[in-house]
Scaffold this motif. Structure first.
Motif, mmCIF file in Angstrom:
data_model
loop_
_atom_site.group_PDB
_atom_site.id
_atom_site.type_symbol
_atom_site.label_atom_id
_atom_site.label_comp_id
_atom_site.label_asym_id
_atom_site.label_seq_id
_atom_site.Cartn_x
_atom_site.Cartn_y
_atom_site.Cartn_z
ATOM 1 N N VAL A 289 -1.903 28.338 38.507
ATOM 2 C CA VAL A 289 -3.282 27.898 38.778
ATOM 3 C C VAL A 289 -3.486 27.686 40.271
ATOM 4 N N LEU A 290 -2.497 27.092 40.940
ATOM 5 C CA LEU A 290 -2.591 26.922 42.395
ATOM 6 C C LEU A 290 -2.710 28.274 43.096
ATOM 7 N N GLY A 291 -1.895 29.236 42.637
ATOM 8 C CA GLY A 291 -1.943 30.574 43.234
ATOM 9 C C GLY A 291 -3.255 31.272 42.978
ATOM 10 N N PHE A 292 -3.747 31.206 41.719
ATOM 11 C CA PHE A 292 -5.036 31.823 41.399
ATOM 12 C C PHE A 292 -6.185 31.131 42.131
ATOM 13 N N GLY A 293 -6.076 29.800 42.261
ATOM 14 C CA GLY A 293 -7.120 29.068 42.971
ATOM 15 C C GLY A 293 -7.233 29.509 44.414
ATOM 16 N N GLU A 303 1.615 25.530 53.772
ATOM 17 C CA GLU A 303 3.025 25.898 53.664
ATOM 18 C C GLU A 303 3.745 25.009 52.657
ATOM 19 N N ARG A 304 3.312 23.758 52.562
ATOM 20 C CA ARG A 304 3.910 22.837 51.595
ATOM 21 C C ARG A 304 3.691 23.346 50.175
ATOM 22 N N ASN A 305 2.494 23.842 49.870
ATOM 23 C CA ASN A 305 2.238 24.404 48.542
ATOM 24 C C ASN A 305 3.169 25.571 48.251
ATOM 25 N N ILE A 306 3.331 26.451 49.235
ATOM 26 C CA ILE A 306 4.172 27.639 49.055
ATOM 27 C C ILE A 306 5.625 27.232 48.816
ATOM 28 N N ILE A 307 6.139 26.310 49.631
ATOM 29 C CA ILE A 307 7.528 25.860 49.478
ATOM 30 C C ILE A 307 7.723 25.204 48.112
ATOM 31 N N ALA A 312 9.852 25.208 42.629
ATOM 32 C CA ALA A 312 9.571 25.053 41.197
ATOM 33 C C ALA A 312 9.970 26.304 40.421
ATOM 34 N N ILE A 313 9.666 27.476 40.975
ATOM 35 C CA ILE A 313 10.041 28.727 40.315
ATOM 36 C C ILE A 313 11.564 28.845 40.217
#
Length: 369
Positions: A289-293, A303-307, A312-313
């Motif tokens: 959802v974060l990626g689609f958003g 960058e924090r979201n990406i890390i 998580a993955i």
């Protein structure tokens, strides 16, 4: 003598193909089960991400903030859809004790209400922490009350997953007494409800469709009564005084239709796997959802979201890998036990094969009984 050898050859010819056929049958059942699990996981992810995007457009862009009432409509549409499917003989309904169904339905309805209240009384960051706490609390409950064992590797992968989701989604942590109490109630009711979803299906031998069909009316009823009150308290707006435009109605209908798939896949995934696996899947949905958003709705992305998403993955990958290893190990042990059992059950038959055919038939008859 020749007669006995002939009997021995004929008997071995009968026994060997039977064992091989049984093994092939078990492998076929295992493959079918694995495909069913993969299909359930894919359906859950696809439908959940779709409904989040649909509801975000409905609530953020179109100004329809009544989340709890909308959930009650989701459940009512789900029940109506399953009722039509039952009438068309797509599935058979299996009766469950009414007290169990009512309590289960009310518990799930209440958990949804507490989650929405938790979001209303807490910051987004603390609400995300509440959702993260569901996994360790579920592990604790299953360990204490169901005597389920989780290996250190599984626990480590879950820790990596939670750290990653926390980095990606948790921002501010503003605490208050009422919000903390509501969050604790939301965690407890959600965990118990999901554990019961798995336990009822397995112990009462009912399918996810049958359980959802019987419990959905009670979940819908509790939310239909309390939803407008909760929404009015949180938004200071009355759902019945809202002016519904055609586009809002269109998105509500779309949301309700997607919800049928969401509710069905939720029960399906929990029934086929476990509450912990469902929560892990839920955090995968959060990352998606974060990626689609960011991609479709142009939400802010750092960058924090990406890390966090990458960590998580990695945690999800480790969890899947360790679960697969443990399942293979368990399957190997079960297969070995089954082979030993088959050998033991055949021993008396082979031990008496040099006797008359009457005794062989008698031994076979006794083994079947």
């Amino acid at each position: 003598m020749a007669s006995n050898r002939s009997k021995e050859r004929s008997l071995s010819m009968v026994l060997v193909p039977t064992a091989g056929g049984s093994k092939r049958k078990k492998m076929g059942e295992l493959t079918g089960y694995q495909l069913g699990v993969i299909g359930a996981l894919f359906l859950s992810v696809a439908s959940s991400v779709s409904i989040v995007i649909c509801n975000k457009a409905l609530m953020s862009n179109l100004g329809f903030p009544f989340a709890t009432t909308l959930t009650s409509w989701h459940l009512m549409v789900t029940y109506c859809t399953l009722h039509v499917a039952h009438r068309l003989n797509f599935f058979d309904n299996k009766k469950i004790d009414m007290k169990t169904v009512i309590l289960f339905g009310i518990l799930n309805g209440v958990s949804i209400g507490f989650l929405n209240l938790s979001l209303g009384f807490n910051s987004i960051g603390f609400y995300q922490m509440t959702k993260l706490a569901i996994i360790p609390f579920t592990v604790l409950l299953e360990t204490l009350f169901l005597k389920k064992q989780f290996s250190q590797k599984i626990k480590f992968s879950l820790f990596v997953l939670l750290v990653g989701v926390g980095i990606a989604s948790v921002t501010d942590l503003q605490l208050n007494f009422v919000g903390t109490v509501l969050s604790l109630l939301a965690i407890a009711t959600t965990c118990v409800g999901q554990i019961l979803t798995n336990t009822i299906q397995k112990r009462l031998n009912v399918s996810s469709t049958q359980l959802l069909y019987q419990s959905a009316p009670f979940q819908a009823a509790i939310l239909f009564v309390t939803g407008p009150l909760v929404d009015q308290y949180l938004t200071n707006q009355n759902v019945f005084a809202y002016k519904y435009s055609p586009i809002v109605l269109g998105f509500i209908i779309m949301s309700c239709l997607i919800a049928v798939s969401v509710n069905f896949s939720t029960f399906l995934v929990i029934g086929k796997t476990s509450p912990v696996t469902y929560q892990v899947l839920g955090h995968l949905k959060t990352c998606l959802v974060l990626g689609f958003g960011y991609t479709l709705l142009h939400d802010p992305f750092t960058e924090r979201n990406i890390i966090g998403i990458l960590v998580a993955i990695a945690g999800m990958g480790l969890y899947s890998y360790f679960c697969t290893l443990e399942n293979k190990k368990k399957h190997t042990i079960d297969s070995s036990g089954s082979q030993i059992k088959d050998k033991d059950s055949n021993a008396p038959l082979l031990g008496h094969e040099e006797k008359g055919s009457f005794e062989v038939k008698k031994a076979t008859k006794d083994s079947l009984v």
